[in-house]
Write a protein that holds these residues in place. Structure first.
Motif, PDB file in Angstrom:
ATOM      1  N   UNK A   1       0.814  -1.211   0.000  1.00 43.30           N
ATOM      2  CA  UNK A   1       0.000   0.000   0.000  1.00 43.30           C
ATOM      3  C   UNK A   1       0.852   1.267   0.000  1.00 43.30           C
ATOM      4  N   UNK A   2       0.385   2.221  -0.780  1.00 45.32           N
ATOM      5  CA  UNK A   2       0.973   3.561  -0.761  1.00 45.32           C
ATOM      6  C   UNK A   2      -0.167   4.550  -0.627  1.00 45.32           C
ATOM      7  N   UNK A   3      -0.142   5.330   0.452  1.00 42.14           N
ATOM      8  CA  UNK A   3      -1.209   6.294   0.719  1.00 42.14           C
ATOM      9  C   UNK A   3      -0.684   7.710   0.543  1.00 42.14           C
ATOM     10  N   UNK A   4      -1.450   8.534  -0.146  1.00 39.60           N
ATOM     11  CA  UNK A   4      -1.047   9.929  -0.330  1.00 39.60           C
ATOM     12  C   UNK A   4      -2.269  10.820  -0.237  1.00 39.60           C
ATOM     13  N   UNK A   5      -2.013  12.089  -0.068  1.00 45.18           N
ATOM     14  CA  UNK A   5      -3.075  13.082   0.054  1.00 45.18           C
ATOM     15  C   UNK A   5      -2.899  14.137  -1.032  1.00 45.18           C
ATOM     16  N   UNK A   6      -3.957  14.916  -1.234  1.00 46.07           N
ATOM     17  CA  UNK A   6      -3.912  15.902  -2.303  1.00 46.07           C
ATOM     18  C   UNK A   6      -2.715  16.823  -2.135  1.00 46.07           C
ATOM     19  N   UNK A   7      -1.937  16.937  -3.170  1.00 48.10           N
ATOM     20  CA  UNK A   7      -0.759  17.807  -3.144  1.00 48.10           C
ATOM     21  C   UNK A   7      -0.414  18.148  -4.584  1.00 48.10           C
ATOM     22  N   UNK A   8       0.037  19.353  -4.800  1.00 45.34           N
ATOM     23  CA  UNK A   8       0.264  19.823  -6.168  1.00 45.34           C
ATOM     24  C   UNK A   8       1.599  19.347  -6.722  1.00 45.34           C
ATOM     25  N   UNK A   9       1.581  18.788  -7.923  1.00 50.37           N
ATOM     26  CA  UNK A   9       2.776  18.478  -8.703  1.00 50.37           C
ATOM     27  C   UNK A   9       3.714  17.490  -8.016  1.00 50.37           C
ATOM     28  N   UNK A  10       3.177  16.573  -7.208  1.00 48.87           N
ATOM     29  CA  UNK A  10       4.053  15.660  -6.480  1.00 48.87           C
ATOM     30  C   UNK A  10       3.881  14.193  -6.862  1.00 48.87           C
ATOM     31  N   UNK A  11       2.804  13.849  -7.502  1.00 49.66           N
ATOM     32  CA  UNK A  11       2.510  12.435  -7.706  1.00 49.66           C
ATOM     33  C   UNK A  11       2.198  12.126  -9.156  1.00 49.66           C
ATOM     34  N   UNK A  12       2.449  10.862  -9.521  1.00 54.86           N
ATOM     35  CA  UNK A  12       2.209  10.436 -10.901  1.00 54.86           C
ATOM     36  C   UNK A  12       0.823   9.846 -11.080  1.00 54.86           C
ATOM     37  N   UNK A  13       0.209   9.349 -10.004  1.00 53.53           N
ATOM     38  CA  UNK A  13      -1.193   8.943 -10.056  1.00 53.53           C
ATOM     39  C   UNK A  13      -2.022  10.156  -9.702  1.00 53.53           C
ATOM     40  N   UNK A  14      -2.929  10.514 -10.570  1.00 51.38           N
ATOM     41  CA  UNK A  14      -3.738  11.711 -10.347  1.00 51.38           C
ATOM     42  C   UNK A  14      -5.216  11.371 -10.401  1.00 51.38           C
ATOM     43  N   UNK A  15      -5.943  11.793  -9.378  1.00 52.63           N
ATOM     44  CA  UNK A  15      -7.377  11.557  -9.283  1.00 52.63           C
ATOM     45  C   UNK A  15      -8.084  12.895  -9.146  1.00 52.63           C
ATOM     46  N   UNK A  16      -9.166  13.078  -9.875  1.00 51.09           N
ATOM     47  CA  UNK A  16      -9.896  14.332  -9.803  1.00 51.09           C
ATOM     48  C   UNK A  16     -11.375  14.108 -10.110  1.00 51.09           C
ATOM     49  N   UNK A  17     -12.229  14.882  -9.455  1.00 52.09           N
ATOM     50  CA  UNK A  17     -13.655  14.903  -9.778  1.00 52.09           C
ATOM     51  C   UNK A  17     -13.989  16.261 -10.371  1.00 52.09           C
ATOM     52  N   UNK A  18     -14.804  16.257 -11.390  1.00 46.66           N
ATOM     53  CA  UNK A  18     -15.275  17.494 -11.981  1.00 46.66           C
ATOM     54  C   UNK A  18     -16.708  17.265 -12.468  1.00 46.66           C
ATOM     55  N   UNK A  19     -17.298  18.267 -13.090  1.00 54.81           N
ATOM     56  CA  UNK A  19     -18.622  18.103 -13.684  1.00 54.81           C
ATOM     57  C   UNK A  19     -18.566  18.532 -15.136  1.00 54.81           C
ATOM     58  N   UNK A  20     -19.437  17.958 -15.945  1.00 52.89           N
ATOM     59  CA  UNK A  20     -19.476  18.311 -17.356  1.00 52.89           C
ATOM     60  C   UNK A  20     -20.577  19.336 -17.623  1.00 52.89           C
ATOM     61  N   UNK A  21     -20.824  19.603 -18.894  1.00 53.95           N
ATOM     62  CA  UNK A  21     -21.792  20.633 -19.267  1.00 53.95           C
ATOM     63  C   UNK A  21     -23.227  20.269 -18.896  1.00 53.95           C
ATOM     64  N   UNK A  22     -23.453  18.975 -18.602  1.00 59.55           N
ATOM     65  CA  UNK A  22     -24.797  18.531 -18.207  1.00 59.55           C
ATOM     66  C   UNK A  22     -24.922  18.383 -16.693  1.00 59.55           C
ATOM     67  N   UNK A  23     -23.959  18.923 -15.962  1.00 62.02           N
ATOM     68  CA  UNK A  23     -23.954  18.850 -14.498  1.00 62.02           C
ATOM     69  C   UNK A  23     -23.880  17.416 -13.987  1.00 62.02           C
ATOM     70  N   UNK A  24     -23.218  16.561 -14.738  1.00 63.80           N
ATOM     71  CA  UNK A  24     -22.985  15.193 -14.302  1.00 63.80           C
ATOM     72  C   UNK A  24     -21.602  15.100 -13.665  1.00 63.80           C
ATOM     73  N   UNK A  25     -21.495  14.297 -12.627  1.00 61.92           N
ATOM     74  CA  UNK A  25     -20.218  14.114 -11.944  1.00 61.92           C
ATOM     75  C   UNK A  25     -19.303  13.230 -12.788  1.00 61.92           C
ATOM     76  N   UNK A  26     -18.035  13.652 -12.926  1.00 58.87           N
ATOM     77  CA  UNK A  26     -17.074  12.926 -13.744  1.00 58.87           C
ATOM     78  C   UNK A  26     -15.836  12.601 -12.918  1.00 58.87           C
ATOM     79  N   UNK A  27     -15.470  11.325 -12.888  1.00 60.18           N
ATOM     80  CA  UNK A  27     -14.227  10.886 -12.258  1.00 60.18           C
ATOM     81  C   UNK A  27     -13.145  10.813 -13.321  1.00 60.18           C
ATOM     82  N   UNK A  28     -11.981  11.420 -13.030  1.00 55.94           N
ATOM     83  CA  UNK A  28     -10.860  11.401 -13.957  1.00 55.94           C
ATOM     84  C   UNK A  28      -9.648  10.773 -13.276  1.00 55.94           C
ATOM     85  N   UNK A  29      -8.977   9.885 -13.975  1.00 59.32           N
ATOM     86  CA  UNK A  29      -7.788   9.221 -13.429  1.00 59.32           C
ATOM     87  C   UNK A  29      -6.690   9.185 -14.466  1.00 59.32           C
ATOM     88  N   UNK A  30      -5.509   9.596 -14.048  1.00 61.43           N
ATOM     89  CA  UNK A  30      -4.301   9.423 -14.858  1.00 61.43           C
ATOM     90  C   UNK A  30      -3.336   8.569 -14.059  1.00 61.43           C
TER      91      UNK A  30
END
Length: 269
Positions: free
Chosen positions: A151-180
């Motif tokens: 296990x590797x646990x991390x918290x939100x931090x800018x420009x520090x990690x290669x795994x990136x998780x984010x939630x946003x919404x689209x033009x239809x106000x639907x929740x979108x999960x994004x993962x790199x």
């Protein structure tokens, strides 16, 4: 053999036949979009051509020379409060089945849970004017990559990690999960395939509290309505888009809010 016994034997046969077909049923295979030789894409540019009708989720998967990109548009608004309360898990299985040995867990941090318990203030569910993506990003700050027990646990931090998780919404106000995620982190079969499962737990009774979740603003890397939640050490870029949840429906439609959400499919890179 009397009529009753014949019916019993026939019924047992139907049951075993149904179980056989259920066991042999294959999960769908989604071909990822090949972006080799191209820069990191905007998540909005990844087509969400794969659709889980049962759970009302649209998926998009893409890959370039180094990273895997995953986007899930969650159209069922009944699950938004459940994600806020319980987080979600994304599983990877190189055997193409539904093993959970490799799991990306997105959840609240212990400090957040302790503060909530001490204050005695349950988190209020998103309201009509709430920015749900920003609220989820600011609440689900703990991300754990469990790679078969490592296990590797991390918290939100800018420009520090290669795994990136984010939630946003689209033009239809639907929740979108994004993962790199770096391809080297994903457990692959020899044919460069794996199965992945997006799961969220059962819904708890609605919470009532005095805390407000509306108009939470993200302070991330300009990825839209929410903050980038974290990345695994090693760098890695990626832009995105966002939007604001301005009008959540009071009577949303979709999957049953009392049942767990489990959505699995196979990815071919």
């Amino acid at each position: 053999m009397n009529l009753l016994n014949r019916r019993s034997v026939k019924m047992i046969g139907y049951i075993f036949l149904s179980l056989f077909f259920f066991a042999c049923a294959k999960i769908p295979v989604y071909q990822s979009q090949n972006l080799s030789g191209k820069p990191t894409p905007e998540f909005s540019a990844i087509p969400t051509t794969h659709f889980d009708k049962k759970n009302n989720i649209r998926y998009g998967v893409a890959v370039n020379d180094t990273n895997f990109f995953f986007t899930a548009t969650l159209s069922d608004r009944t699950i938004y409060p459940r994600i806020m309360r319980s987080g979600l898990n994304l599983y990877f299985d190189p055997q193409g089945k539904k093993s959970k040995k490799y799991a990306l867990k997105i959840e609240r941090s212990p400090d957040q849970l302790n503060r909530q318990n001490l204050q005695g203030r349950p988190m209020q569910e998103p309201g009509m004017n709430g920015n749900i993506a920003a609220a989820i990003n600011s609440t689900l700050k703990k991300v754990t990559w469990d790679a078969n027990g490592e296990e590797f646990t991390f918290y939100r931090s800018l420009h520090l990690y290669a795994i990136e998780v984010n939630f946003t919404t689209n033009q239809y106000n639907e929740l979108v999960l994004e993962l790199q995620m770096p391809i080297k982190e994903i457990p692959l079969a020899r044919d460069h395939t794996f199965s992945t499962g997006l799961e969220m737990g059962s819904s708890a009774p609605p919470m009532k509290g005095s805390g407000s979740m509306s108009n939470n603003s993200g302070s991330g890397r300009g990825r839209g309505s929410g903050e980038g939640m974290g990345r695994m050490p090693g760098g890695g870029g990626g832009g995105g888009r966002g939007g604001q949840m301005k009008g959540m429906q009071q009577h949303p439609t979709g999957t049953n809010s009392s049942s767990a959400v489990s959505s699995w499919f196979k990815v071919a890179l």
